[in-house]
Design a protein around this motif. Structure first.
Motif, PDB file in Angstrom:
ATOM      1  N   UNK A  94       0.802  -1.213   0.000  1.00 23.28           N
ATOM      2  CA  UNK A  94       0.000   0.000   0.000  1.00 23.28           C
ATOM      3  C   UNK A  94       0.831   1.258   0.000  1.00 23.28           C
ATOM      4  N   UNK A  95       2.120   1.142   0.314  1.00 25.92           N
ATOM      5  CA  UNK A  95       3.022   2.293   0.307  1.00 25.92           C
ATOM      6  C   UNK A  95       3.741   2.410  -1.028  1.00 25.92           C
ATOM      7  N   UNK A  96       3.968   3.638  -1.455  1.00 23.50           N
ATOM      8  CA  UNK A  96       4.838   3.867  -2.606  1.00 23.50           C
ATOM      9  C   UNK A  96       6.272   3.841  -2.106  1.00 23.50           C
ATOM     10  N   UNK A  97       7.152   3.019  -2.676  1.00 23.66           N
ATOM     11  CA  UNK A  97       8.535   2.958  -2.187  1.00 23.66           C
ATOM     12  C   UNK A  97       9.174   4.334  -2.108  1.00 23.66           C
ATOM     13  N   UNK A  98       9.733   4.657  -0.966  1.00 25.35           N
ATOM     14  CA  UNK A  98      10.336   5.973  -0.742  1.00 25.35           C
ATOM     15  C   UNK A  98      11.820   5.941  -1.088  1.00 25.35           C
ATOM     16  N   UNK A  99      12.282   7.037  -1.666  1.00 25.13           N
ATOM     17  CA  UNK A  99      13.694   7.185  -2.012  1.00 25.13           C
ATOM     18  C   UNK A  99      14.388   7.938  -0.884  1.00 25.13           C
ATOM     19  N   UNK A 100      15.356   7.294  -0.239  1.00 24.11           N
ATOM     20  CA  UNK A 100      16.065   7.896   0.888  1.00 24.11           C
ATOM     21  C   UNK A 100      17.570   7.785   0.652  1.00 24.11           C
ATOM     22  N   UNK A 101      18.327   8.501   1.439  1.00 23.81           N
ATOM     23  CA  UNK A 101      19.784   8.434   1.314  1.00 23.81           C
ATOM     24  C   UNK A 101      20.289   7.086   1.817  1.00 23.81           C
ATOM     25  N   UNK A 102      21.472   6.707   1.347  1.00 20.90           N
ATOM     26  CA  UNK A 102      22.094   5.466   1.834  1.00 20.90           C
ATOM     27  C   UNK A 102      22.293   5.512   3.346  1.00 20.90           C
ATOM     28  N   UNK A 103      22.593   6.714   3.861  1.00 21.96           N
ATOM     29  CA  UNK A 103      22.789   6.859   5.307  1.00 21.96           C
ATOM     30  C   UNK A 103      21.510   6.539   6.060  1.00 21.96           C
ATOM     31  N   UNK A 192       9.206   9.305  10.442  1.00 22.46           N
ATOM     32  CA  UNK A 192       9.789   9.714   9.162  1.00 22.46           C
ATOM     33  C   UNK A 192      10.625   8.603   8.540  1.00 22.46           C
ATOM     34  N   UNK A 193      10.203   7.361   8.816  1.00 22.42           N
ATOM     35  CA  UNK A 193      10.844   6.202   8.202  1.00 22.42           C
ATOM     36  C   UNK A 193      10.099   5.813   6.931  1.00 22.42           C
ATOM     37  N   UNK A 194      10.614   4.825   6.218  1.00 19.35           N
ATOM     38  CA  UNK A 194       9.942   4.350   5.006  1.00 19.35           C
ATOM     39  C   UNK A 194       8.699   3.520   5.333  1.00 19.35           C
ATOM     40  N   UNK A 195       8.496   3.206   6.623  1.00 19.99           N
ATOM     41  CA  UNK A 195       7.332   2.411   7.016  1.00 19.99           C
ATOM     42  C   UNK A 195       6.072   3.251   7.194  1.00 19.99           C
ATOM     43  N   UNK A 196       6.238   4.562   7.370  1.00 19.46           N
ATOM     44  CA  UNK A 196       5.071   5.388   7.669  1.00 19.46           C
ATOM     45  C   UNK A 196       4.119   5.369   6.471  1.00 19.46           C
ATOM     46  N   UNK A 197       2.820   5.121   6.693  1.00 17.88           N
ATOM     47  CA  UNK A 197       1.871   5.011   5.574  1.00 17.88           C
ATOM     48  C   UNK A 197       1.751   6.304   4.776  1.00 17.88           C
ATOM     49  N   UNK A 198       1.613   6.165   3.443  1.00 15.80           N
ATOM     50  CA  UNK A 198       1.544   7.327   2.552  1.00 15.80           C
ATOM     51  C   UNK A 198       0.255   8.121   2.741  1.00 15.80           C
ATOM     52  N   UNK A 199      -0.848   7.435   2.762  1.00 14.12           N
ATOM     53  CA  UNK A 199      -2.151   8.103   2.755  1.00 14.12           C
ATOM     54  C   UNK A 199      -2.844   7.889   4.106  1.00 14.12           C
ATOM     55  N   UNK A 200      -2.340   8.561   5.100  1.00 13.13           N
ATOM     56  CA  UNK A 200      -2.912   8.459   6.444  1.00 13.13           C
ATOM     57  C   UNK A 200      -3.127   9.873   6.974  1.00 13.13           C
ATOM     58  N   UNK A 201      -4.061  10.580   6.356  1.00 15.52           N
ATOM     59  CA  UNK A 201      -4.264  11.990   6.691  1.00 15.52           C
ATOM     60  C   UNK A 201      -4.643  12.182   8.158  1.00 15.52           C
TER      61      UNK A 201
END
Length: 292
Positions: A94-103, A192-201
């Motif tokens: 359900x999440x769109x893969x997020x682009x984050x830094x390698x760090x 603010x991780x990649x796990x946080x749901x995209x559409x959770x207003x």
């Protein structure tokens, strides 16, 4: 100027505490409350082998987590970016893969290991009864904390045997770190991780990202301060005996605890070196897409 001011402030605190200890009322207070709060009779003694191993794993992970966290906070041009595979562990369905830094990828991966280690620690803590050593169970913890603070500040430290009974300040500090600071670090980091749901207003309104940012960094500063004070007291209140408590699960005074500590520092230094993008990129590419 900052260092000089801190030295002057520390000197004033020591002089003030030593003056307080000349007062008859304060002497009677310390005689009544020696710094050790009441501990449950069922509380076990010593440190089991699993606690020593988890102490090392925690130290190993915390060093790398703090390092990568500061990199994420300060780097202007990351060495590369990482995008999770769709529907993978780092990008739930359900999440769109997020682009984050390698760090950030490395930071988040280390966080997973730290949380797993922490969960195992808490389960064992309650299963063996060792929670009784780091959770206050009597209101006398408060006067004993004040007594311990005066004794530490005067540089005439409370007589203690951590193998049997932590003093009140240690009990509260360890309990706060395990049951309050660690969960705050996890809850704020998830935001603010990649796990946080995209559409959770609605969820975003309840828990704004600004709250997480305002919590995460101060909690990291708390951990750094805790580590500095903890290491200082380990070495200045009987280093060999304390290190044996932590690393060999023995209440003796010999050199084995120090030897194991030095070996563990070599392992941590090697991990620090290997955490460079040159070595982490091949691992990251197996878990997602790496790009410049």
């Amino acid at each position: 100027m900052i260092i000089g001011s801190l030295v002057v402030l520390a000197a004033l605190v020591v002089l003030g505490a030593r003056w307080l200890r000349t007062l008859e009322g304060v002497q009677e207070f310390i005689a009544t409350y020696d710094g050790h709060s009441t501990q449950l009779e069922a509380a076990p003694e010593g440190m089991p082998w699993w606690m020593g191993w988890q102490h090392f794993f925690n130290m190993f992970l915390m060093v790398l987590i703090i390092r990568t966290g500061l990199q994420v906070r300060h780097e202007r041009k990351p060495p590369g970016y990482w995008t999770a595979k769709k529907g993978s562990f780092f990008s739930p369905k359900g999440n769109t893969p997020k682009k984050v830094s390698l760090s950030q990828w490395l930071h988040q991966s280390l966080d997973v290991l730290w949380v797993v280690n922490g969960l195992i620690f808490i389960i064992l803590l309650f299963a063996t009864g060792h929670w009784m050593r780091i959770v206050p169970t009597d209101w006398d913890v408060f006067p004993n904390m004040l007594s311990g603070a005066i004794q530490y500040a005067s540089l005439d430290w409370p007589t203690e045997n951590g193998w049997v009974h932590y003093n009140a300040l240690q009990t509260v500090a360890y309990g706060f770190t395990v049951f309050i600071a660690a969960p705050l670090a996890i809850l704020s980091g998830i935001r603010f991780s990649t796990w946080w749901p995209d559409h959770a207003e609605r969820l975003n309104r309840i828990y704004p990202v600004e709250w997480a940012r305002a919590t995460h960094f101060p909690v990291m500063l708390y951990f750094v301060g805790f580590i500095i004070v903890h290491v200082f007291l380990v070495f200045f209140t009987g280093a060999l005996r304390n290190l044996n408590h932590m690393y060999t699960s023995r209440d003796v005074t010999d050199w084995w605890g120090l030897v194991i500590l030095l070996v563990s520092l070599v392992v941590i230094a090697a991990a620090w070196f290997l955490s460079k993008p040159l070595f982490t990129t091949p691992i990251a590419s197996r878990m997602g897409k790496v790009s410049k």
